[in-house]
Design a protein around this motif. Structure first.
Motif, mmCIF file in Angstrom:
data_model
loop_
_atom_site.group_PDB
_atom_site.id
_atom_site.type_symbol
_atom_site.label_atom_id
_atom_site.label_comp_id
_atom_site.label_asym_id
_atom_site.label_seq_id
_atom_site.Cartn_x
_atom_site.Cartn_y
_atom_site.Cartn_z
ATOM 1 N N ASP A 1 0.759 -1.410 0.052
ATOM 2 C CA ASP A 1 0.152 0.119 -0.149
ATOM 3 C C ASP A 1 0.943 1.287 0.142
ATOM 4 O O ASP A 1 0.442 2.331 -0.593
ATOM 5 N N GLN A 2 1.861 1.166 0.753
ATOM 6 C CA GLN A 2 2.625 2.396 0.831
ATOM 7 C C GLN A 2 3.264 2.653 -0.419
ATOM 8 O O GLN A 2 3.645 3.930 -0.929
ATOM 9 N N ARG A 3 3.933 1.606 -1.027
ATOM 10 C CA ARG A 3 4.581 1.864 -2.497
ATOM 11 C C ARG A 3 3.645 2.361 -3.391
ATOM 12 O O ARG A 3 3.958 3.137 -4.339
ATOM 13 N N VAL A 4 2.349 1.842 -3.469
ATOM 14 C CA VAL A 4 1.402 2.297 -4.577
ATOM 15 C C VAL A 4 1.105 3.673 -4.080
ATOM 16 O O VAL A 4 0.913 4.452 -5.220
ATOM 17 N N ALA A 5 1.172 4.217 -3.078
ATOM 18 C CA ALA A 5 0.800 5.576 -2.537
ATOM 19 C C ALA A 5 1.866 6.484 -2.998
ATOM 20 O O ALA A 5 1.497 7.595 -3.460
ATOM 21 N N SER A 6 3.085 6.060 -3.009
ATOM 22 C CA SER A 6 4.284 6.887 -3.349
ATOM 23 C C SER A 6 4.796 6.739 -4.737
ATOM 24 O O SER A 6 5.370 7.614 -5.319
ATOM 25 N N LEU B 1 0.425 -4.417 -9.439
ATOM 26 C CA LEU B 1 0.551 -5.459 -8.442
ATOM 27 C C LEU B 1 -0.422 -5.847 -7.382
ATOM 28 O O LEU B 1 -1.115 -6.723 -7.174
ATOM 29 N N ARG B 2 -0.882 -4.517 -6.822
ATOM 30 C CA ARG B 2 -1.804 -4.592 -6.056
ATOM 31 C C ARG B 2 -3.059 -4.762 -6.449
ATOM 32 O O ARG B 2 -3.898 -5.695 -5.717
ATOM 33 N N GLU B 3 -3.341 -4.318 -7.816
ATOM 34 C CA GLU B 3 -4.980 -4.461 -8.199
ATOM 35 C C GLU B 3 -5.001 -6.136 -8.553
ATOM 36 O O GLU B 3 -5.672 -6.532 -8.115
ATOM 37 N N ASN B 4 -4.007 -6.745 -9.271
ATOM 38 C CA ASN B 4 -4.047 -8.072 -9.280
ATOM 39 C C ASN B 4 -3.866 -8.865 -8.035
ATOM 40 O O ASN B 4 -4.845 -9.952 -7.931
ATOM 41 N N ALA B 5 -3.353 -8.508 -7.030
ATOM 42 C CA ALA B 5 -3.362 -9.264 -5.963
ATOM 43 C C ALA B 5 -4.666 -9.344 -5.146
ATOM 44 O O ALA B 5 -5.268 -10.349 -4.595
ATOM 45 N N ALA C 1 5.719 -22.653 -7.078
ATOM 46 C CA ALA C 1 5.810 -21.760 -8.169
ATOM 47 C C ALA C 1 6.711 -21.311 -8.837
ATOM 48 O O ALA C 1 8.036 -21.645 -7.994
ATOM 49 N N GLN C 2 7.251 -21.068 -9.928
ATOM 50 C CA GLN C 2 8.471 -20.666 -10.768
ATOM 51 C C GLN C 2 8.680 -19.323 -10.518
ATOM 52 O O GLN C 2 7.853 -18.197 -10.142
ATOM 53 N N ASN C 3 10.027 -18.912 -11.236
ATOM 54 C CA ASN C 3 10.225 -17.260 -11.266
ATOM 55 C C ASN C 3 9.371 -16.457 -12.247
ATOM 56 O O ASN C 3 9.861 -16.412 -13.434
ATOM 57 N N THR C 4 8.141 -15.959 -11.890
ATOM 58 C CA THR C 4 7.270 -15.284 -12.822
ATOM 59 C C THR C 4 6.609 -14.200 -11.844
ATOM 60 O O THR C 4 6.508 -14.455 -10.555
ATOM 61 N N CYS C 5 6.055 -13.323 -12.605
ATOM 62 C CA CYS C 5 5.302 -12.370 -11.650
ATOM 63 C C CYS C 5 4.335 -12.760 -11.036
ATOM 64 O O CYS C 5 3.746 -12.321 -10.139
ATOM 65 N N GLN C 6 3.694 -13.852 -11.658
ATOM 66 C CA GLN C 6 2.530 -14.561 -11.064
ATOM 67 C C GLN C 6 2.646 -14.863 -9.677
ATOM 68 O O GLN C 6 1.868 -14.950 -8.687
ATOM 69 N N TYR C 7 3.956 -15.212 -9.217
ATOM 70 C CA TYR C 7 4.301 -15.919 -7.807
ATOM 71 C C TYR C 7 4.026 -14.706 -7.003
ATOM 72 O O TYR C 7 3.767 -14.567 -5.866
ATOM 73 N N LEU C 8 4.423 -13.275 -7.352
ATOM 74 C CA LEU C 8 4.476 -12.328 -6.677
ATOM 75 C C LEU C 8 3.053 -11.803 -6.322
ATOM 76 O O LEU C 8 2.624 -11.457 -5.328
ATOM 77 N N ILE C 9 2.376 -11.947 -7.544
ATOM 78 C CA ILE C 9 0.876 -11.606 -7.298
ATOM 79 C C ILE C 9 0.015 -12.536 -6.216
ATOM 80 O O ILE C 9 -0.558 -12.145 -5.568
ATOM 81 N N LEU C 10 0.390 -13.936 -6.343
ATOM 82 C CA LEU C 10 -0.089 -14.954 -5.672
ATOM 83 C C LEU C 10 0.219 -14.498 -4.174
ATOM 84 O O LEU C 10 -0.319 -14.594 -3.054
ATOM 85 N N MET C 11 1.526 -14.215 -3.898
ATOM 86 C CA MET C 11 2.114 -14.054 -2.544
ATOM 87 C C MET C 11 1.215 -12.891 -1.819
ATOM 88 O O MET C 11 0.974 -13.002 -0.654
ATOM 89 N N PHE C 12 1.305 -11.782 -2.688
ATOM 90 C CA PHE C 12 0.480 -10.805 -1.937
ATOM 91 C C PHE C 12 -0.897 -10.836 -1.624
ATOM 92 O O PHE C 12 -1.364 -10.267 -0.954
ATOM 93 N N ALA C 13 -1.365 -11.543 -2.694
ATOM 94 C CA ALA C 13 -2.835 -12.084 -2.508
ATOM 95 C C ALA C 13 -3.266 -12.669 -1.181
ATOM 96 O O ALA C 13 -3.961 -12.491 -0.529
ATOM 97 N N LEU C 14 -2.297 -13.615 -0.762
ATOM 98 C CA LEU C 14 -2.401 -14.569 0.327
ATOM 99 C C LEU C 14 -2.126 -13.740 1.675
ATOM 100 O O LEU C 14 -2.645 -13.855 2.643
#
Length: 520
Positions: free
Chosen positions: A32-37, A56-60, A82-95
């Motif tokens: 949230d802080q990164r998105v705000a700034s 990233l936040r929207e998808n998460a 998971a493998q080295n993709t942006c999808q992993y990052l989306i999933l982690m922040f969703a969780l």
């Protein structure tokens, strides 16, 4: 049932909060802080997509709401492979947003490990990359997880983010990492938002990351080193950009470094050596790379000195563990410290003891068992009461299993593992010590020293080597070690050659398997 999570005693938790180590923020707050700034700053790139922090936040949030509609709830556990993709990052922040705790499984894990993780945690879900091999694993462990999803399934989920319940608090579990043990299945390491986010913040500050940093993630992203030391999460903490490499080969990595102007990346010694050899062979030197981190094993000191002249980057040595403590050399350190030590703790609140077999402190400069305690070192493994009784002291110090010595400047030199030794006729041989000399041979790519049964000595030492020279002989290897100046009893009794060394799923050399294969 064993206790799932051992909290820090109140007096320590209060101190860590009072002294500002624990901020009370979660990884949800961080994003949230990164998105705000800096909403439009690129957060992550892979071979098929680019994500800004806002995206990233929207998808998460969409994935989080989809998982919520599929029944996942705060406090549930999901085994994530998971493998080295942006999808992993989306999933982690969703969780993170849901308060569902991911178990950070690695791509190399198979049904034995995945099934154990699911059963041991009563997992609400197993999420995997999809494809033939992973589909087979999913079928094998089908009864061990309440639900099974592929990454494609998850990325297609969406719901109403406004219907999501309250996010977790900082004292709740954020994720579970895996121990690096070489026997049995890995133990689960519970990390809270408070302690893990502090470790990420401390790492990012020590490593001097900022919004101009471009971090290349070439190691498996779920592993603690490339995830948080400072890794992917450290880059996001600093408002930097993450570039995912699908594989760590020089062909893939060199192109990404040039194309994305990568400034910072991390590797284990074997990978660093591969990159350096390939760079020399091709006459390649990156224009923008500033720092190569090397950790996970001891990096040969002479090879370490070659990093700046071959890659044009500074070296930072890293030593640590997913259970907590991480040490780094600093960029202001002398060459002697950077090339010949594994650094000092990231935090002033990290406590370390170096002790003998009876837990008594050893003299400064003498090797001993490393014990540690601090604001990001766990107080117990997940549901492992019996093991915790021996893995931790009564006053909360974690027994790392590492043998280290500390020099006058406070930096640690890793001498080996407590049990990684050969008892040859009563003489104790440190396997990592001999391995380091073997790896300094110009024709030896990797090496492992193991003990084999012997009627006379109890154990004979056997060096198993991977070589680039098919004409290299056992006699020549033994002569090389003899000429190194090591004690005579440290010269390997036997030398064997393999095209590659076997590894455990966590990436460690599988010495148990080697002993079985080399047994006469």
């Amino acid at each position: 049932m064993d206790a799932p999570f051992t909290p820090w005693p109140d007096e320590f938790a209060d101190r860590y909060r009072k002294d500002g180590y624990w901020s009370g923020l979660t990884f949800v707050d961080l994003l949230d802080q990164r998105v705000a700034s800096q909403p439009d700053q690129v957060a992550a790139v892979d071979s098929i997509r680019t994500l800004t922090y806002a995206q990233l936040r929207e998808n998460a949030l969409l994935v989080a709401s989809g998982l919520y509609e599929n029944g996942l709830r705060r406090g549930d556990i999901a085994v994530v492979q998971a493998q080295n993709t942006c999808q992993y990052l989306i999933l982690m922040f969703a969780l993170f947003r849901l308060g569902v705790v991911p178990v950070c499984a690695l791509p190399a894990h198979r049904k034995v490990e995945i099934g154990y993780f699911c059963r041991h945690t009563a997992a609400a879900a197993y999420i995997h990359p999809g494809g033939g091999e992973y589909e087979h694993i999913a079928r094998e462990v089908g009864n061990d997880a309440a639900q099974i999803f592929t990454m494609t399934d998850v990325m297609a989920m969406s719901g109403d983010p406004t219907s999501l319940p309250e996010p977790p608090t900082a004292s709740e579990l954020a994720l579970m990492q895996l121990s690096g043990g070489s026997t049995g299945v890995p133990k689960l390491i519970p990390r809270t938002h408070d302690d893990y986010l502090y470790s990420v913040r401390a790492a990012a500050e020590v490593c001097e990351l900022d919004s101009e940093t471009v971090f290349l993630c070439a190691l498996p992203t779920a592993h603690n080193f490339p995830l948080s030391s400072p890794g992917v999460l450290g880059a996001l903490y600093a408002g930097a950009q993450v570039v995912y490499a699908e594989d760590p080969s020089p062909e893939t990595v060199f192109d990404l470094i040039d194309r994305h102007r990568v400034t910072f990346t991390s590797a284990v010694p074997a990978l660093a050596n591969m990159w350096m050899d390939a760079a020399q062979a091709r006459g390649w030197m990156p224009e923008f790379l500033q720092t190569l981190q090397v950790g996970g094993a001891v990096f040969d000191s002479e090879r370490a000195r070659e990093v700046p002249k071959i890659l044009g980057a500074g070296l930072q040595q890293v030593f640590g563990m997913a259970e907590g403590l991480v040490c780094y050399t600093r960029f202001s350190d002398t060459d002697e410290v950077i090339y010949r030590t594994q650094g000092r703790p990231a935090s002033p609140a990290d406590e370390i003891r170096i002790v003998d077999e009876t837990d008594q402190p050893v003299a400064l400069g003498e090797p001993g068992h490393l014990l540690t305690r601090g604001p990001y070192t766990i107080r117990g493994y997940y549901r492992a009461d019996d093991h915790n009784a021996t893995a931790f002291t009564t006053d909360g110090f974690y027994r790392t299993g590492d043998i280290v010595r500390q020099n006058a400047s406070g930096n640690l030199v890793v001498c080996g593992r407590a049990k990684d030794q050969v008892n040859r006729g009563g003489e104790k041989i440190s396997a990592p010590e001999v391995e380091q000399w073997l790896r300094s041979h110009p024709d030896i790519v990797d090496a492992a020293v193991i003990g084999l049964p012997d009627d006379r000595l109890g154990q004979r030492s056997c060096a198993v080597c991977v070589t680039t020279n098919p004409d290299l002989t056992a006699k020549a290897v033994r002569a090389f070690v003899r000429h190194s100046g090591l004690a005579h009893y440290k010269i390997p009794d036997l030398v064997r050659f393999l095209p590659e060394l076997p590894h455990t799923a966590i990436g460690k050399i599988d010495k148990k398997l080697l002993r079985e294969e080399m047994r006469p």
